[in-house]
Write a protein that holds these residues in place. Structure first.
Motif, PDB file in Angstrom:
ATOM      1  N   TYR A  80     -15.434   4.794  -0.589  1.00 59.27           N
ATOM      2  CA  TYR A  80     -15.103   3.411  -0.387  1.00 59.27           C
ATOM      3  C   TYR A  80     -15.563   2.933  -2.039  1.00 59.27           C
ATOM      4  CZ  TYR A  80     -15.579   4.424   4.492  1.00 59.27           C
ATOM      5  OH  TYR A  80     -15.170   5.159   5.519  1.00 59.27           O
ATOM      6  N   TYR A 105      -4.761   4.174   2.448  1.00 63.17           N
ATOM      7  CA  TYR A 105      -5.719   4.789   1.360  1.00 63.17           C
ATOM      8  C   TYR A 105      -5.013   4.137  -0.125  1.00 63.17           C
ATOM      9  CZ  TYR A 105      -8.075   8.132   4.060  1.00 63.17           C
ATOM     10  OH  TYR A 105      -8.879   8.813   4.781  1.00 63.17           O
ATOM     11  N   THR A 156     -13.717  11.288   1.667  1.00 68.96           N
ATOM     12  CA  THR A 156     -13.122   9.624   1.524  1.00 68.96           C
ATOM     13  C   THR A 156     -14.354   8.930   0.875  1.00 68.96           C
ATOM     14  OG1 THR A 156     -11.571   9.585   3.489  1.00 68.96           O
ATOM     15  CG2 THR A 156     -12.531   7.342   2.534  1.00 68.96           C
ATOM     16  N   GLU A 194     -21.494   2.860   4.671  1.00 69.10           N
ATOM     17  CA  GLU A 194     -20.889   3.295   5.951  1.00 69.10           C
ATOM     18  C   GLU A 194     -22.108   3.834   6.817  1.00 69.10           C
ATOM     19  OE1 GLU A 194     -17.773   6.255   8.224  1.00 69.10           O
ATOM     20  OE2 GLU A 194     -18.200   6.503   6.038  1.00 69.10           O
ATOM     21  N   ALA A 211     -18.049   8.502   2.195  1.00 74.71           N
ATOM     22  CA  ALA A 211     -17.558   8.260   3.442  1.00 74.71           C
ATOM     23  C   ALA A 211     -18.480   9.842   4.058  1.00 74.71           C
ATOM     24  CB  ALA A 211     -16.353   8.152   3.881  1.00 74.71           C
ATOM     25  N   ARG A 269     -10.383   2.249  -0.254  1.00 74.17           N
ATOM     26  CA  ARG A 269     -10.836   3.539   0.126  1.00 74.17           C
ATOM     27  C   ARG A 269      -9.810   4.480  -0.372  1.00 74.17           C
ATOM     28  NH1 ARG A 269      -9.758   5.559   5.770  1.00 74.17           N
ATOM     29  NH2 ARG A 269      -7.743   5.042   6.142  1.00 74.17           N
ATOM     30  N   TYR A 270     -10.227   5.695  -0.688  1.00 74.79           N
ATOM     31  CA  TYR A 270      -9.449   6.808  -1.375  1.00 74.79           C
ATOM     32  C   TYR A 270      -9.785   8.301  -0.728  1.00 74.79           C
ATOM     33  CZ  TYR A 270      -7.252   3.806  -4.762  1.00 74.79           C
ATOM     34  OH  TYR A 270      -6.579   2.849  -5.042  1.00 74.79           O
ATOM     35  N   TYR A 271      -8.957   8.960  -0.526  1.00 78.85           N
ATOM     36  CA  TYR A 271      -9.058  10.368  -0.147  1.00 78.85           C
ATOM     37  C   TYR A 271      -8.906  11.438  -0.927  1.00 78.85           C
ATOM     38  CZ  TYR A 271      -8.754  14.236   3.391  1.00 78.85           C
ATOM     39  OH  TYR A 271      -8.957  15.580   4.011  1.00 78.85           O
TER      40      TYR A 271
END
Length: 418
Positions: free
Chosen positions: A375, A26, A373, A53, A368, A396-398
């Protein structure tokens, strides 16, 4: 027979399950593609970066697909088209598998692509069919623009052009920036910018509906479109609309409003709500202008996504060109954790910062399948290369209570690889 071949190809590809994902950490920046100065005529190079996705393709769920526009003057021997990049490892590596191009010989520039995966059957297209809506315009950019539909039955490896949503004129009277999505009534919606009624309207935000993805009414008849934002002040140009649906069932549409009579207006970002994706209220209503808690107004090329699994209300993520005052040039992402409440817009560190004013135009965010998550795709200059060398990048980040915190300045978020 052509369609049968595509379906058989899809069956063969779908028989191969995706490998176990080895996604990037991430916050890790991954280069999808690069282009150097010799390959472009306009300094923007990549723009309108997009990513999705797959979520409706069985064993191939999780595959990532990205595309973009490539800026040209219309003088290339071969049109740049829409390059299709695929990642089977969660975004760590990307492969260029094909380039989608308009069929008409008179068309020379291809702009504003938008990718979408059908969540259910539409006409003769099964769930999981990939769609792309995009804008084609003639080589002189003066005579005709058209919003074309393309589809892929084999996970993006091959595409066919199969329909036209709308037709307009050249740069001042054209149709632009399509955004497509399925609505609860089973129809496919296409939201787009429409300048065909100039000079009464310099531009409007409109939409068309289709029962099969092929038929949208008469593409030359603007009366077949539904007005969403049509402002009486002829100098105002609403456009670049993007739509997301929130946990409470409502849709939110963001768009910019350019002011031809005021070059310093900042092209402020506005938004509206809808319960069905069709009725957005009075078209003469400009909507809600986004203003942060510190008084800054957001401007230009907005893109919104919704992360449903964050907190009680989910999290709206918005990216745009800049803010006024401040001229941040896109180095932040804007957030709202209260279902679009006008007083709840905050600011978050932009994960894909850029230094060049030509970089980052109309970048995108995609939520996502895990619900937490997001993108990000963007176009940025390569600081280690010669001027004009640009790249398409992915990250990508959570988002949960431990990885995300809004802040007005200087905050660098923490990341844990979930």
């Amino acid at each position: 027979m052509k369609k049968l071949g595509m379906i058989l190809a899809l069956m063969m590809v779908c028989s191969m399950a995706l490998p176990a994902l080895a996604a990037p950490e991430y916050g890790e920046l991954v280069t999808v593609a690069t282009v150097d100065y010799d390959a472009q005529y306009w300094s923007s190079a990549f723009s309108y970066a997009r990513v999705i996705e797959l979520m409706h393709n069985g064993e191939n769920n999780g595959l990532l697909i990205s595309t973009c526009s490539i800026g040209t003057s219309g003088l290339h021997k071969e049109r740049p088209g829409y390059p299709i990049y695929i990642s089977r490892d969660g975004g760590s590596t990307w492969e260029h598998v094909t380039t989608v191009r308009e069929k008409a010989a008179a068309i020379q520039s291809e702009w504003n692509p938008h990718l979408y995966e059908l969540p259910c059957q539409l006409g003769d297209m099964p769930a999981g069919t990939l769609l792309m809506a995009a804008c084609s315009i003639d080589s002189g950019h003066q005579r005709q623009s058209a919003l074309r539909m393309y589809r892929s039955f084999d996970l993006g490896y091959t595409w066919e052009q199969f329909g036209t949503v709308a037709i307009g004129g050249g740069l001042t009277t054209g149709v632009w920036e399509p955004f497509i999505m399925m609505l609860p009534n089973g129809q496919l919606a296409c939201y787009y910018s429409d300048s065909t009624e100039e000079p009464q309207y310099s531009q409007k935000m409109v939409m068309r509906l289709s029962d099969d993805g092929v038929n949208w009414g008469d593409p030359r008849n603007s009366d077949d479109a539904i007005d969403l934002v049509a402002l009486e002040d002829q100098s105002l140009r609403p456009g670049m609309g993007v739509v997301a649906q929130m946990n409470d069932g409502r849709y939110i549409m963001v768009y910019e409003i350019c002011d031809a009579d005021n070059s310093n207006s900042g092209n402020p970002v506005h938004y509206k709500f809808s319960y069905d994706g069709i009725d957005w209220g009075d078209p003469a209503d400009p909507g809600i202008k986004i203003v942060l808690k510190n008084g800054a107004a957001l401007g230009s090329s907005p893109y919104i996504a919704y992360v449903p699994g964050y907190g009680e209300n989910g999290l709206l993520l918005l990216t745009c060109g800049f803010q006024v005052p401040g001229q941040s040039r896109g180095n932040v992402v804007y957030v709202n954790d209260n279902l679009g409440d006008p007083d709840s817009w905050d600011m978050w560190y932009q994960p894909q910062n850029y230094r060049n004013p030509n970089g980052g135009y109309s970048r995108a965010i995609f939520a996502a399948a895990d619900g937490k998550t997001a993108y990000f795709v963007n176009n940025i200059p390569d600081e280690n290369s010669e001027e004009g060398y640009t790249k398409l990048v992915f990250m990508r980040y959570y988002f949960d209570e431990t990885t995300y915190e809004p802040a007005y300045s200087g905050y660098k978020p923490k990341y844990t690889n979930k």
